[in-house]
Motif scaffolding. Structure first.
Motif, PDB file in Angstrom:
ATOM      1  N   ARG A   2       5.007   7.958   1.979  1.00 27.64           N
ATOM      2  CA  ARG A   2       5.008   9.269   2.617  1.00 27.64           C
ATOM      3  C   ARG A   2       4.868  10.325   1.528  1.00 27.64           C
ATOM      4  N   LEU A  40      -4.061  11.821   0.527  1.00 30.40           N
ATOM      5  CA  LEU A  40      -4.652  11.014   1.593  1.00 30.40           C
ATOM      6  C   LEU A  40      -5.077   9.640   1.078  1.00 30.40           C
ATOM      7  N   ASP A  41      -5.492   9.560  -0.183  1.00 33.69           N
ATOM      8  CA  ASP A  41      -5.878   8.273  -0.769  1.00 33.69           C
ATOM      9  C   ASP A  41      -4.677   7.367  -0.997  1.00 33.69           C
ATOM     10  N   ALA A  43      -1.271   7.779   0.349  1.00 30.28           N
ATOM     11  CA  ALA A  43      -0.156   7.733   1.292  1.00 30.28           C
ATOM     12  C   ALA A  43      -0.634   7.427   2.708  1.00 30.28           C
ATOM     13  N   GLU A  44       0.279   6.827   3.487  1.00 31.31           N
ATOM     14  CA  GLU A  44      -0.004   6.563   4.896  1.00 31.31           C
ATOM     15  C   GLU A  44       0.305   7.780   5.764  1.00 31.31           C
ATOM     16  N   GLU A  45       1.242   8.618   5.324  1.00 26.23           N
ATOM     17  CA  GLU A  45       1.588   9.841   6.049  1.00 26.23           C
ATOM     18  C   GLU A  45       1.612  11.001   5.068  1.00 26.23           C
ATOM     19  N   ASP A  69      -1.239  14.748   8.342  1.00 27.63           N
ATOM     20  CA  ASP A  69      -0.658  14.274   9.597  1.00 27.63           C
ATOM     21  C   ASP A  69       0.296  15.280  10.219  1.00 27.63           C
ATOM     22  N   ASP A 156       7.122  -2.171  -5.843  1.00 27.05           N
ATOM     23  CA  ASP A 156       6.935  -1.295  -4.683  1.00 27.05           C
ATOM     24  C   ASP A 156       7.552   0.080  -4.883  1.00 27.05           C
TER      25      ASP A 156
END
Length: 293
Positions: A2, A40-41, A43-45, A69, A156
Motif C-alpha cells: 500500500r 502504481l508500478d 503498489a497494489e493500492e 485508487d 517481504d
C-alpha cells in the motif's frame, strides 16, 4: 504493498492551436505525476494525498484519473504556498493514520528537493531514500548491482531501490518497510491513462479532512510561514506602507511618509539645502550627535 503519493500543484501554461499561450493555471505537478507512476508500478493500492484548497483537491482528482485508487484531501484555505516542513507534517499525519508500506514524494531541483521526503520520514521515524530511479530487484541496472544477489538479500519487508548519486553514477540500497521514497524526476515519463481509468477517477469519492482535525494547532497562517514565530507586528509608516501618519498638516504627513520629515523624523531620505561644504559639516555633526561616527 500500500502506498501514499503526494498530489501537489504547480503552474502550467498551455498553448492554443494557434500558438497563443493561455494564462498559467494550477495542475498536478510533473514531479508528482512521476511519483504516481512509481507508486502504481510498485503498489497494489495507491492513495493520493493533497493538502490545501481547491487546487489541492483538483490535484487529487487528477491523480485518481491517472490510476490512484483513493484520494485524501487535507482541507484548508491557504494564504500562499505551503511551507515544505508544514506539508511534510500533514503528510506524516495522514501516513500515520493510513499505515502504508511506502510514501512516494516527487522531487526535482526546480520544484521540490528531498526535504519533504526527509522531513516526513523524520516525523514518522521511518527510513527514507531520495533520488530514486528504479524500484525492485528485477528492475535494477546490471551495472549498478547484481539483481539476483540483491533479490537473495531482500525479504517481504524490504525494498531494493536504485538511486542517483551524480551524473553517470548510481547505487543500490535495500530499505526496510515502511519507507519514504523521494522519486527522481527521471524515473519515468508519465503516460496518459485509459479512458476507463479517467472516467472511474472522475466518479471516485475524495475523502476530505479539515486541517485542524488532522494537525491540531496549525492554521492557514502557520502553514505558510513554516517555523517562524511572530511576536509582534509594527506597521511601517514610511513610503505609504502600514498606517499613515495621523498628526500634522497634509504636507507634513506626506513628507514623513517619504522619509523627509523634520526633527525626530529626520532620515536618510532628507535633503540638505546648503553648499557642499556646509552640508558635509551638518552630516558629520548629525553622525557624531547620534554616536555613529
Amino acid at each position: 504493498m500500500r502506498a501514499l503519493v503526494t498530489a501537489r500543484s504547480e503552474p502550467h501554461r498551455v498553448l492554443d492551436d494557434d500558438g497563443t499561450a493561455e494564462p498559467y493555471r494550477m495542475q498536478l505537478s510533473i514531479d508528482d505525476r512521476v511519483a504516481l507512476e512509481a507508486a502504481l508500478d510498485a503498489a497494489e493500492e495507491v492513495v493520493a494525498v493533497g493538502v490545501g484548497g481547491d487546487d489541492a483537491r483538483a490535484c487529487v482528482r487528477s491523480a485518481l484519473e491517472r490510476g490512484a485508487d483513493r484520494g485524501i484531501h487535507v482541507r484548508f484555505d491557504p494564504i500562499e504556498s505551503i511551507a515544505g516542513e508544514k506539508f511534510a507534517t500533514a503528510l506524516a499525519r495522514v501516513a500515520a493514520r493510513e499505515s502504508p508500506d511506502a510514501v512516494f514524494v516527487g522531487e526535482s531541483s526546480s520544484f521540490s528537493g528531498p526535504e519533504i521526503a526527509g522531513l516526513a520520514a523524520a516525523r514518522l521515524d521511518w527510513p527514507s531514500v531520495t533520488r530514486v530511479t528504479e524500484l525492485g530487484a528485477e528492475n535494477l541496472d546490471a551495472d549498478a548491482a547484481d539483481p539476483d544477489a540483491i533479490d537473495d538479500r531482500t525479504s517481504d519487508t524490504d525494498l531494493a531501490v536504485q538511486r542517483k548519486l551524480a551524473i553517470g553514477r548510481q547505487e543500490v540500497v535495500v530499505a526496510s518497510l515502511p519507507v519514504v521514497i523521494g522519486v527522481d524526476a527521471g524515473f519515468a515519463d508519465p503516460d496518459r491513462a485509459s479512458m476507463d481509468t479517467v472516467i472511474a477517477g472522475r466518479r471516485a469519492e475524495i475523502e476530505s479532512n479539515d486541517l485542524a482535525d488532522l494537525v491540531p494547532g496549525e492554521t492557514r497562517f502557520s502553514m505558510s510561514i513554516g517555523g517562524a514565530t511572530v511576536e509582534h507586528v509594527t506597521p511601517n509608516e514610511r513610503w505609504g506602507r502600514g498606517r499613515p501618519p495621523r498628526t500634522g498638516t497634509v504636507e507634513e504627513r506626506i513628507y514623513r511618509m517619504l522619509g523627509r520629515g523634520e526633527g525626530e523624523t529626520r532620515s536618510a531620505g532628507e535633503r540638505i539645502d546648503a553648499p557642499p561644504e556646509d552640508a558635509a559639516d551638518r552630516v558629520v555633526e548629525f553622525l557624531r550627535a547620534n554616536e555613529l561616527l
